[in-house]
Design a protein around this motif. Structure first.
Motif, short mmCIF file in Angstrom:
data_model
loop_
_atom_site.label_atom_id
_atom_site.label_comp_id
_atom_site.label_asym_id
_atom_site.label_seq_id
_atom_site.Cartn_x
_atom_site.Cartn_y
_atom_site.Cartn_z
N GLY A 39 75.82 -3.03 76.82
CA GLY A 39 76.66 -3.90 77.62
C GLY A 39 77.99 -4.16 76.94
O GLY A 39 78.32 -3.60 75.90
N LEU A 40 78.78 -5.02 77.56
CA LEU A 40 80.11 -5.35 77.07
C LEU A 40 80.01 -6.34 75.91
O LEU A 40 79.51 -7.44 76.06
CB LEU A 40 80.94 -5.95 78.22
CG LEU A 40 82.45 -6.02 78.03
CD1 LEU A 40 83.04 -4.62 77.93
CD2 LEU A 40 83.08 -6.79 79.19
N LEU A 41 80.50 -5.93 74.74
CA LEU A 41 80.46 -6.80 73.57
C LEU A 41 81.74 -7.61 73.43
O LEU A 41 81.70 -8.83 73.25
CB LEU A 41 80.25 -5.96 72.29
CG LEU A 41 78.99 -5.09 72.26
CD1 LEU A 41 78.92 -4.32 70.94
CD2 LEU A 41 77.73 -5.92 72.45
N VAL A 42 82.87 -6.92 73.51
CA VAL A 42 84.18 -7.56 73.44
C VAL A 42 85.10 -6.87 74.43
O VAL A 42 85.08 -5.64 74.53
CB VAL A 42 84.78 -7.48 72.02
CG1 VAL A 42 86.21 -8.00 72.01
CG2 VAL A 42 83.94 -8.27 71.03
N GLY A 65 80.49 -11.97 66.30
CA GLY A 65 80.39 -11.35 65.00
C GLY A 65 81.16 -10.05 64.88
O GLY A 65 81.34 -9.53 63.77
N LEU A 66 81.63 -9.49 65.99
CA LEU A 66 82.44 -8.28 65.95
C LEU A 66 83.89 -8.69 65.68
O LEU A 66 84.48 -9.45 66.45
CB LEU A 66 82.33 -7.52 67.27
CG LEU A 66 82.97 -6.14 67.34
CD1 LEU A 66 82.20 -5.24 68.32
CD2 LEU A 66 84.43 -6.20 67.77
N THR A 67 84.48 -8.18 64.61
CA THR A 67 85.84 -8.56 64.23
C THR A 67 86.78 -7.38 64.38
O THR A 67 86.36 -6.22 64.24
CB THR A 67 85.89 -9.08 62.79
OG1 THR A 67 85.41 -8.06 61.90
CG2 THR A 67 85.01 -10.31 62.63
N TYR A 68 88.06 -7.65 64.63
CA TYR A 68 89.05 -6.59 64.84
C TYR A 68 90.44 -7.08 64.47
O TYR A 68 90.70 -8.30 64.39
CB TYR A 68 89.03 -6.12 66.30
CG TYR A 68 89.27 -7.22 67.31
CD1 TYR A 68 90.56 -7.54 67.75
CD2 TYR A 68 88.22 -7.97 67.82
CE1 TYR A 68 90.78 -8.56 68.66
CE2 TYR A 68 88.42 -8.98 68.73
CZ TYR A 68 89.72 -9.27 69.16
OH TYR A 68 89.93 -10.28 70.07
N ASP A 69 91.34 -6.12 64.26
CA ASP A 69 92.76 -6.40 63.99
C ASP A 69 93.59 -5.68 65.05
O ASP A 69 93.30 -4.54 65.42
CB ASP A 69 93.17 -5.91 62.61
CG ASP A 69 92.54 -6.74 61.50
OD1 ASP A 69 92.24 -7.93 61.74
OD2 ASP A 69 92.34 -6.18 60.40
N VAL A 102 88.72 -1.90 64.75
CA VAL A 102 87.47 -2.67 64.72
C VAL A 102 87.00 -2.68 63.28
O VAL A 102 86.65 -1.65 62.71
CB VAL A 102 86.41 -2.04 65.64
CG1 VAL A 102 85.10 -2.82 65.55
CG2 VAL A 102 86.91 -1.99 67.08
N THR A 103 87.02 -3.87 62.67
CA THR A 103 86.78 -3.96 61.23
C THR A 103 85.31 -4.14 60.86
O THR A 103 84.88 -3.64 59.82
CB THR A 103 87.58 -5.14 60.66
OG1 THR A 103 87.21 -6.33 61.35
CG2 THR A 103 89.08 -4.90 60.85
N ASP A 104 84.54 -4.83 61.70
CA ASP A 104 83.16 -5.10 61.30
C ASP A 104 82.30 -5.33 62.54
O ASP A 104 82.78 -5.86 63.56
CB ASP A 104 83.08 -6.30 60.37
CG ASP A 104 81.73 -6.42 59.69
OD1 ASP A 104 81.00 -5.41 59.65
OD2 ASP A 104 81.41 -7.51 59.19
N VAL A 105 81.03 -4.94 62.43
CA VAL A 105 80.04 -5.12 63.50
C VAL A 105 78.76 -5.62 62.85
O VAL A 105 78.39 -5.15 61.77
CB VAL A 105 79.79 -3.79 64.25
CG1 VAL A 105 78.73 -3.97 65.33
CG2 VAL A 105 81.09 -3.27 64.87
N ALA A 116 81.52 1.13 61.31
CA ALA A 116 82.82 0.46 61.17
C ALA A 116 83.24 0.45 59.70
O ALA A 116 82.39 0.55 58.80
CB ALA A 116 82.72 -0.96 61.71
N PRO A 117 84.53 0.40 59.41
CA PRO A 117 85.62 0.15 60.37
C PRO A 117 86.09 1.43 61.09
O PRO A 117 85.99 2.52 60.55
CB PRO A 117 86.73 -0.40 59.47
CG PRO A 117 86.49 0.27 58.15
CD PRO A 117 85.01 0.40 58.00
N TRP A 118 86.63 1.21 62.32
CA TRP A 118 87.26 2.27 63.10
C TRP A 118 88.74 1.89 63.25
O TRP A 118 89.07 0.92 63.94
CB TRP A 118 86.59 2.40 64.45
CG TRP A 118 85.14 2.80 64.32
CD1 TRP A 118 84.66 3.97 63.83
CD2 TRP A 118 84.00 2.01 64.64
NE1 TRP A 118 83.29 3.97 63.84
CE2 TRP A 118 82.84 2.77 64.33
CE3 TRP A 118 83.83 0.72 65.16
CZ2 TRP A 118 81.55 2.30 64.52
CZ3 TRP A 118 82.55 0.26 65.35
CH2 TRP A 118 81.42 1.04 65.03
N GLU A 119 89.61 2.65 62.59
CA GLU A 119 91.01 2.25 62.44
C GLU A 119 91.93 2.99 63.42
O GLU A 119 91.67 4.13 63.81
CB GLU A 119 91.47 2.51 61.00
CG GLU A 119 90.66 1.76 59.95
CD GLU A 119 91.11 2.10 58.53
OE1 GLU A 119 91.89 3.05 58.38
OE2 GLU A 119 90.68 1.41 57.60
#
Length: 259
Positions: A56-59, A72-76, A88-91, A122-125
């Motif tokens: 499903g849709l996380l973010v 808990g999913l972080t991104y820049d 996407v920095t962390d999952v 992750a991360p995926w830059e």
């Protein structure tokens, strides 16, 4: 303004114009010399859901709304008003990301972790949208992440497919079976009437004793049961003697009567 000053300004203007003609096209060419991201699969049009990716849709971040079903999913980056890239920095460890979609211009890029040289974790830059018709990377208009909870592998205990094997009772070659060992001098399980053969001990010159069959014993009852008894012969002999005597006496009486 003196003639020398005018000449100098004219020369500077010509030089600036010439520089602009030379540098200008190169600058435009450099700005439009963008290539597609080899880690992504390019698609035209728009996409807003996770159908076909699993989970499903996380973010989801767009112009009108921002959805964070997984804080808990972080991104820049990824700002739809100014950014052209998102990282996407962390999952969370218990989440599996199935796809990341970045939309911009007339198309969108699909990033699948573990495929097309994209790392599986992750991360995926520097994720971005496809190059637009002008050869430039457009500003992100929408992007989202699809995924689901990681399922633990279930291992069902395997049922035995056959009956348990019985322990082997075979002894090693050359080793006698303990159940067959007998004491010296004890009779063996040979058939009655046979004399066991005893081998001489090593180094002894005594001849080996061979097995001989005992003579069969005749049972008198067996002859009686066949009807071959000698009693009837005695009876027949007595009858013949009596008959012979009677015949002899009768012959003598006839001779006397005739004389």
């Amino acid at each position: 303004m003196s003639l020398s000053t005018r000449t100098r300004l004219r020369s500077m203007a010509v030089a600036a114009l010439t520089l602009g003609l030379v540098v200008g096209p190169n600058s435009v060419a450099a700005a439009s010399d963008a290539e597609e991201d080899p880690r992504a699969e390019v698609h035209e049009g728009n996409l807003t859901d996770c159908d076909g990716f699993g989970g499903g849709l996380l973010v989801s971040v767009g112009d009108d709304e921002q959805v964070e079903n997984l804080p808990g999913l972080t991104y820049d980056g990824g700002d739809t008003s100014s950014d052209k890239h998102v990282t996407v920095t962390d999952v969370p460890d218990d989440i599996v990301v199935t796809a990341i979609v970045v939309k911009g211009g007339p198309g969108y890029n699909v990033y699948v972790p573990g495929e097309r040289e994209l790392s599986s974790e992750a991360p995926w830059e520097d994720l971005r949208s496809p190059v637009n018709p002008g050869g430039q990377i457009p500003t992100i208009s929408h992007w989202f992440v699809c995924g689901a909870e990681a399922s633990e592998p279930t291992t069902d205990p395997q049922e035995p497919t056959g009956e348990p094997e019985e322990p082997s009772t075979s002894e090693s070659p050359g080793k006698p079976d303990e159940s067959e060992e007998t004491e010296p001098g004890a009779p063996t399980s040979e058939s009655p009437g046979e004399t066991p053969t005893t081998a001489p001990e090593r180094g002894s010159s005594a001849p080996a004793t061979t097995t001989t069959d005992a003579a069969p014993v005749v049972n008198d009852d067996d002859l009686a049961s066949t009807g071959l008894s000698s009693g009837w012969l005695i009876g027949v002999g007595a009858a013949l003697v009596v008959g012979g005597g009677a015949l002899l006496a009768l012959t003598r009486l006839r001779r006397r009567s005739t004389t």
